[in-house]
Design an enzyme around this catalytic site. Structure first.
Site, PDB file in Angstrom:
ATOM      1  N   ASP A  74       0.802  -1.224   0.000  1.00 47.32           N
ATOM      2  CA  ASP A  74       0.000   0.000   0.000  1.00 47.32           C
ATOM      3  C   ASP A  74       0.833   1.273   0.000  1.00 47.32           C
ATOM      4  O   ASP A  74       0.432   2.288  -0.563  1.00 47.32           O
ATOM      5  CB  ASP A  74      -0.947   0.024   1.200  1.00 47.32           C
ATOM      6  CG  ASP A  74      -0.221   0.314   2.501  1.00 47.32           C
ATOM      7  OD1 ASP A  74       0.674  -0.472   2.868  1.00 47.32           O
ATOM      8  OD2 ASP A  74      -0.545   1.326   3.154  1.00 47.32           O
ATOM      9  N   ASP A  82       5.641   0.405   3.263  1.00 51.26           N
ATOM     10  CA  ASP A  82       5.856  -0.811   4.034  1.00 51.26           C
ATOM     11  C   ASP A  82       5.673  -2.034   3.140  1.00 51.26           C
ATOM     12  O   ASP A  82       5.599  -1.917   1.925  1.00 51.26           O
ATOM     13  CB  ASP A  82       4.898  -0.848   5.230  1.00 51.26           C
ATOM     14  CG  ASP A  82       3.439  -0.639   4.800  1.00 51.26           C
ATOM     15  OD1 ASP A  82       3.112  -0.917   3.634  1.00 51.26           O
ATOM     16  OD2 ASP A  82       2.630  -0.188   5.631  1.00 51.26           O
ATOM     17  N   TYR A 120      -5.612   0.994   8.879  1.00 52.86           N
ATOM     18  CA  TYR A 120      -6.746   1.240   7.993  1.00 52.86           C
ATOM     19  C   TYR A 120      -8.037   0.813   8.683  1.00 52.86           C
ATOM     20  O   TYR A 120      -8.810   0.017   8.168  1.00 52.86           O
ATOM     21  CB  TYR A 120      -6.550   0.520   6.656  1.00 52.86           C
ATOM     22  CG  TYR A 120      -5.400   1.099   5.867  1.00 52.86           C
ATOM     23  CD1 TYR A 120      -5.525   2.327   5.232  1.00 52.86           C
ATOM     24  CD2 TYR A 120      -4.173   0.450   5.808  1.00 52.86           C
ATOM     25  CE1 TYR A 120      -4.464   2.894   4.541  1.00 52.86           C
ATOM     26  CE2 TYR A 120      -3.102   0.998   5.116  1.00 52.86           C
ATOM     27  CZ  TYR A 120      -3.252   2.218   4.485  1.00 52.86           C
ATOM     28  OH  TYR A 120      -2.200   2.772   3.802  1.00 52.86           O
ATOM     29  N   GLU A 145       5.819   9.872   2.902  1.00 54.13           N
ATOM     30  CA  GLU A 145       5.475   8.514   2.461  1.00 54.13           C
ATOM     31  C   GLU A 145       4.500   8.548   1.283  1.00 54.13           C
ATOM     32  O   GLU A 145       3.463   9.206   1.341  1.00 54.13           O
ATOM     33  CB  GLU A 145       4.863   7.708   3.610  1.00 54.13           C
ATOM     34  CG  GLU A 145       4.639   6.246   3.245  1.00 54.13           C
ATOM     35  CD  GLU A 145       4.234   5.398   4.445  1.00 54.13           C
ATOM     36  OE1 GLU A 145       4.388   4.165   4.372  1.00 54.13           O
ATOM     37  OE2 GLU A 145       3.782   5.964   5.454  1.00 54.13           O
TER      38      GLU A 145
END
Length: 502
Positions: free
Chosen positions: A89, A92, A240, A480
């Protein structure tokens, strides 16, 4: 190449005033816009290429981001299911099903809405969708079950290692009728349904498989209602977690199933369940967790084109959403930085910028095709106004901002070099073939050197509310990249690539 005429400059300045930008930002545009230009075709190509850097599984021979290699080839084996593939995603090495499904829906919508402007990139855009849907089909292979996550995020997030070296647990998590997850299941159904439209002409059999699976998964989502974060809280929160409930995903899934199947029963579902599922919640955001604005824009098209007159209410909801983006109206709620960027407190602000920009352009299309507009109090908002507003956001991302920084890695002369991304920041397998373990990667995380591997096309989280950006790895809220930032931008860039005169 985009050239700004004096008339276009005046229009842009008017929109800047409309959006409440500061006098400082006005002066920047007066000084810079006459020579400002962007290669939207190049930005589009890079935006799509980013997804190749996020691939999990066995990489194909035509892989363009060469510093990546095969990874996570045993995913799902512990559960006797093949879960190899899909996308990581963000920076990571976890495959989170909820944002992955939303990413897929938005990639598909980008192709559906703006694919005709993609030119030679249409093939790459379809490939980015298919890499996701091939995986989503695997996650839905068993009835009344969706595999929604691969990898232990708590273990993963204390490590800094390449996906090719992962030695953290690849635990599989799923939803079932006993532990439901209507949110992630309905979003998966939406993704598969939207993607079925993408492949209707290029691969009919695949398109039919996607739609058939979408229908089955949606039935599961609707029959066994509940939020996936209730049963999987320890591993999906705070990453999430479903903060806004599963109701919006059920409407979202039904809307996409209608668009893909033309089955009127899904319209009936929306009409019957709309109020119950919160269709009138005019929340001025759109993203992986909250779909209300997207539902209203998507469903209102049926009314605007004269197909379903009973959906007029959704046009009103969509108009209300648009009006919340205009600060000079009484319904304004969305804040902007002094540099003109949509800004919502929290991390990864660019996810809001790209998603809202996409909706502005999609709704402008629907309004334009039906010769309608939006009435915000005493102000008439035209499709051209919405496109200008979206263009300001896109151009800000590409470098028209107070710090003159492109927030897309690899685009322009100045872009982030220290992004919060494991694979980008660690030496590639090509340069460092030996294994780099969990804690050994820390030296690269704290290194003062730029990332050795350029993750072309990645859009980072973006600047703070003062238009300032700290280019350093630990600052993950700003540095990120994520798949759901890029996905809606694919469509927006395609539009401007196809309209260089705009």
């Amino acid at each position: 190449m985009f050239h700004t005429t004096q008339l276009q400059l005046q229009c842009l300045l008017a929109v800047l005033f409309m959006f409440g930008a500061s006098a400082h930002w006005h002066s920047i545009y007066r000084n810079e816009m006459s020579s400002s230009h962007h290669d939207y075709g190049d930005a589009l190509s890079k935006c799509i290429m980013f997804f190749e850097g996020q691939r999990s599984g066995k990489l194909p021979p035509n892989q363009r981001i060469k510093w990546r290699r095969d990874s996570a080839l045993s995913d799902g084996s512990a559960q006797n299911v093949d879960l190899v593939g899909g996308y990581y995603d963000a920076g990571d090495n976890i495959k989170f099903g909820f944002p992955l499904a939303f990413t897929t829906t938005m990639l598909a919508w980008s192709v559906i809405e703006f694919g005709s402007f993609m030119g030679s990139e249409l093939q790459n855009a379809r490939a980015s969708v298919r890499w996701a849907t091939d995986y989503l089909l695997k996650t839905t292979v068993h009835p009344d079950t969706v595999y929604v996550q691969v990898g232990d995020p708590n273990a993963d997030h204390v490590c800094w290692e390449r996906p090719e070296d992962m030695d953290t647990p690849r635990t599989v998590y799923k939803i079932t009728k006993d532990n439901p997850g209507s949110d992630v299941a309905a979003e998966t159904a939406a993704a598969l349904a939207a993607a079925s439209i993408v492949f209707q002409t290029s691969d009919t059999a695949y398109s039919q498989l996607l739609l058939k699976t979408a229908i089955r998964v949606f039935q599961f989502a609707d029959k066994y209602r509940g939020a996936y974060s209730d049963s999987l809280k320890a591993v999906v929160c705070p990453f999430y977690c479903d903060f806004d409930g599963y109701q919006d995903e059920l409407l979202w899934g039904a809307a996409w199933l209608h668009k893909a199947s033309k089955n009127h029963s899904y319209i009936t579902y929306i009409q019957t369940n709309g109020k119950i599922l919160g269709a009138d919640e005019n929340i001025n955001e759109f993203g992986w967790d909250n779909k209300h604005a997207g539902i209203n824009v998507l469903v209102s098209k049926e009314f605007l084109l004269g197909k379903v007159s009973s959906l007029e209410t959704y046009k009103g909801y969509a108009d209300d959403f648009i009006c919340t983006l205009l600060p000079q109206t009484t319904s304004a709620h969305v804040p902007f930085t002094s540099g003109g960027l949509i800004y919502k407190p929290g991390g990864s602000n660019m996810q809001h910028v790209t998603a809202i920009s996409f909706l502005l352009l999609a709704y402008a299309n629907y309004l334009g095709h039906s010769s309608q507009h939006v009435q915000c109090a005493n102000m008439e908002v035209t499709p051209a106004t919405l496109r200008s507003a979206a263009k300001l956001q896109v151009d800000y991302i590409l470098g028209d901002n107070p710090v003159k920084l492109s927030y897309m890695v690899g685009y322009g002369q100045h872009f982030p070099k220290y992004i919060h991304h494991r694979g980008s920041s660690l030496p590639s397998v090509i340069e460092h073939p030996s294994h780099i373990s969990c804690k050994e990667g820390s030296q690269y995380f704290f290194s003062v050197n730029p990332n050795p591997n350029v993750l072309v096309g990645a859009i980072v989280g973006g600047p703070d509310m003062n238009d300032q950006y700290q280019d350093n790895r630990p600052n993950f809220r700003q540095s990120e990249p994520t798949t759901y930032i890029n996905a809606p931008l694919v469509g927006a860039l395609a539009f401007f690539h196809g309209h260089p005169e705009f």
